[in-house]
Design an enzyme around this catalytic site. Sequence first.
Site, PDB file in Angstrom:
ATOM      1  N   ALA A 284      -3.921  -1.738  -4.014  1.00 35.05           N
ATOM      2  CA  ALA A 284      -2.555  -1.366  -4.377  1.00 35.05           C
ATOM      3  C   ALA A 284      -2.186  -1.903  -5.750  1.00 35.05           C
ATOM      4  O   ALA A 284      -1.565  -1.210  -6.561  1.00 35.05           O
ATOM      5  CB  ALA A 284      -1.582  -1.886  -3.318  1.00 35.05           C
TER       6      ALA A 284
ATOM      7  N   ARG B 231      11.931   0.270   6.676  1.00 33.54           N
ATOM      8  CA  ARG B 231      13.045  -0.509   7.208  1.00 33.54           C
ATOM      9  C   ARG B 231      13.578  -1.500   6.188  1.00 33.54           C
ATOM     10  O   ARG B 231      14.741  -1.853   6.193  1.00 33.54           O
ATOM     11  CB  ARG B 231      12.596  -1.264   8.465  1.00 33.54           C
ATOM     12  CG  ARG B 231      12.235  -0.375   9.634  1.00 33.54           C
ATOM     13  CD  ARG B 231      11.727  -1.213  10.794  1.00 33.54           C
ATOM     14  NE  ARG B 231      11.321  -0.389  11.930  1.00 33.54           N
ATOM     15  CZ  ARG B 231      10.752  -0.869  13.028  1.00 33.54           C
ATOM     16  NH1 ARG B 231      10.514  -2.178  13.127  1.00 33.54           N
ATOM     17  NH2 ARG B 231      10.408  -0.065  14.019  1.00 33.54           N
TER      18      ARG B 231
ATOM     19  N   LYS C 231     -15.386  -2.330   7.009  1.00 31.14           N
ATOM     20  CA  LYS C 231     -15.594  -3.076   5.758  1.00 31.14           C
ATOM     21  C   LYS C 231     -14.654  -4.268   5.672  1.00 31.14           C
ATOM     22  O   LYS C 231     -14.968  -5.268   5.011  1.00 31.14           O
ATOM     23  CB  LYS C 231     -15.448  -2.157   4.549  1.00 31.14           C
ATOM     24  CG  LYS C 231     -14.105  -1.425   4.434  1.00 31.14           C
ATOM     25  CD  LYS C 231     -13.052  -2.187   3.676  1.00 31.14           C
ATOM     26  CE  LYS C 231     -11.747  -1.443   3.726  1.00 31.14           C
ATOM     27  NZ  LYS C 231     -10.664  -2.126   2.977  1.00 31.14           N
TER      28      LYS C 231
ATOM     29  N   TRP D 105       0.827  -1.202   0.000  1.00 30.26           N
ATOM     30  CA  TRP D 105       0.000   0.000   0.000  1.00 30.26           C
ATOM     31  C   TRP D 105       0.864   1.256   0.000  1.00 30.26           C
ATOM     32  O   TRP D 105       0.602   2.215  -0.727  1.00 30.26           O
ATOM     33  CB  TRP D 105      -0.942  -0.033   1.189  1.00 30.26           C
ATOM     34  CG  TRP D 105      -1.994   1.026   1.251  1.00 30.26           C
ATOM     35  CD1 TRP D 105      -2.358   1.737   2.362  1.00 30.26           C
ATOM     36  CD2 TRP D 105      -2.862   1.498   0.203  1.00 30.26           C
ATOM     37  NE1 TRP D 105      -3.380   2.610   2.072  1.00 30.26           N
ATOM     38  CE2 TRP D 105      -3.716   2.479   0.743  1.00 30.26           C
ATOM     39  CE3 TRP D 105      -2.988   1.171  -1.147  1.00 30.26           C
ATOM     40  CZ2 TRP D 105      -4.675   3.149  -0.002  1.00 30.26           C
ATOM     41  CZ3 TRP D 105      -3.950   1.837  -1.900  1.00 30.26           C
ATOM     42  CH2 TRP D 105      -4.775   2.817  -1.336  1.00 30.26           C
TER      43      TRP D 105
ATOM     44  N   GLU E 111      -5.973  -6.586   8.247  1.00 28.86           N
ATOM     45  CA  GLU E 111      -6.398  -5.786   9.401  1.00 28.86           C
ATOM     46  C   GLU E 111      -7.745  -6.225   9.962  1.00 28.86           C
ATOM     47  O   GLU E 111      -8.032  -6.048  11.141  1.00 28.86           O
ATOM     48  CB  GLU E 111      -6.462  -4.299   9.025  1.00 28.86           C
ATOM     49  CG  GLU E 111      -5.114  -3.639   8.794  1.00 28.86           C
ATOM     50  CD  GLU E 111      -4.385  -3.287  10.080  1.00 28.86           C
ATOM     51  OE1 GLU E 111      -4.889  -3.622  11.171  1.00 28.86           O
ATOM     52  OE2 GLU E 111      -3.307  -2.680   9.992  1.00 28.86           O
TER      53      GLU E 111
ATOM     54  N   ARG F 237      -7.069  -8.918   0.890  1.00 28.43           N
ATOM     55  CA  ARG F 237      -6.480  -9.834   1.874  1.00 28.43           C
ATOM     56  C   ARG F 237      -7.550 -10.374   2.815  1.00 28.43           C
ATOM     57  O   ARG F 237      -7.539 -11.557   3.168  1.00 28.43           O
ATOM     58  CB  ARG F 237      -5.400  -9.102   2.671  1.00 28.43           C
ATOM     59  CG  ARG F 237      -4.262  -8.548   1.841  1.00 28.43           C
ATOM     60  CD  ARG F 237      -3.366  -7.666   2.687  1.00 28.43           C
ATOM     61  NE  ARG F 237      -2.345  -7.007   1.883  1.00 28.43           N
ATOM     62  CZ  ARG F 237      -1.460  -6.157   2.364  1.00 28.43           C
ATOM     63  NH1 ARG F 237      -1.484  -5.849   3.659  1.00 28.43           N
ATOM     64  NH2 ARG F 237      -0.563  -5.593   1.581  1.00 28.43           N
TER      65      ARG F 237
ATOM     66  N   GLY G 292     -12.014   4.968   0.816  1.00 31.08           N
ATOM     67  CA  GLY G 292     -12.579   4.685  -0.495  1.00 31.08           C
ATOM     68  C   GLY G 292     -12.042   3.410  -1.119  1.00 31.08           C
ATOM     69  O   GLY G 292     -11.082   2.811  -0.631  1.00 31.08           O
TER      70      GLY G 292
ATOM     71  N   SER H 139     -10.079   0.955  -3.303  1.00 35.43           N
ATOM     72  CA  SER H 139      -8.840   0.911  -4.083  1.00 35.43           C
ATOM     73  C   SER H 139      -8.003  -0.283  -3.661  1.00 35.43           C
ATOM     74  O   SER H 139      -8.023  -0.690  -2.502  1.00 35.43           O
ATOM     75  CB  SER H 139      -8.030   2.196  -3.888  1.00 35.43           C
ATOM     76  OG  SER H 139      -7.738   2.389  -2.515  1.00 35.43           O
TER      77      SER H 139
END
Length: 312
Positions: free
Chosen positions: A127, A30, A177, A11, A267, A241, A123, A125
Amino acid sequence: MEISVFGGGAWGRALAFAFGEKNEVKIISRRDLNEPLKKLNDALISKGSAPIEQVDLETGLKASLYVVAISVQHLREWFQNASLPKNAKVLIASKGIEVLNKAFVSEIAKDFIEPNHLCFLAGPSFAAEIIQGLPCALVIHSNNQALALEFANKTPSFIRAYAQQDIIGGEIAGAYKNVIAIAGGVCDGLKLGNSAKASLLSRGLVEMQRFGAFFGGKTETFLGLSGAGDLFLTANSILSRNYRVGLGLAQNKPLEVVLEELGEVAEGVKTTNAIVEIAKKYGIYTPIASELALLLKGKSVLESMNDLIRRA
């Protein structure tokens, strides 16, 4: 205009590429991004844009605008270590709820950045589509409309960015969501059909709005790009994901195995538990999130989906 993007995941790299069309972009991570950035920089150079440059934190802090794409569960620690100027202009592109403190992203950020200098990206989208330059529409939520428009005007030709207020609605929609998307993946994985899926997503949207309204989120936010738009994308695509987590659970795989195979952060898994605990505290009815939490803890996937369809 120089923009620093913090976060070297998919992302973060996608946002660096997007902002790189019109701006000089630095990325701070990193991990060594030399190889991942090569193709993106080739595309930028072919457009006549400057390549993305990976720099250290000290150099990154010299930018005019900051974009933060750090996992929500590590966001507070990141802010503590990064020491951004209090008056920095920041666009946060992270979606989720902090499990440890049951905190929304805006609650974390306001401890480190002046609230009037904060924006939040929302919104539909992916990656993978942004780095291909495929068109999409996004929302930049902020109480500072001038700053939201400043970020919006830095986006590339293939992104239509809207400036809106309702920070809390935008961030709750973006977090919630992901939870519904896991359930959507389970529904598809079990081949329950289009009717069941439509029912699930419709009721999921109602549940998102109910939860958000309790904290002051506006109905129109949940019916727009930040809510319905992002939900319908995330709950229906293999590029998501969280949707793939649902597909894995539908195959009766333990959650640990699903996440290991995914190899990336989803997440929605931790956000589910955070939402359920917050809902219990305030007495908010969240049947889909509550049932999904039981599924994530090991409840039979068939039993869980049957109960979910009946309750939602």
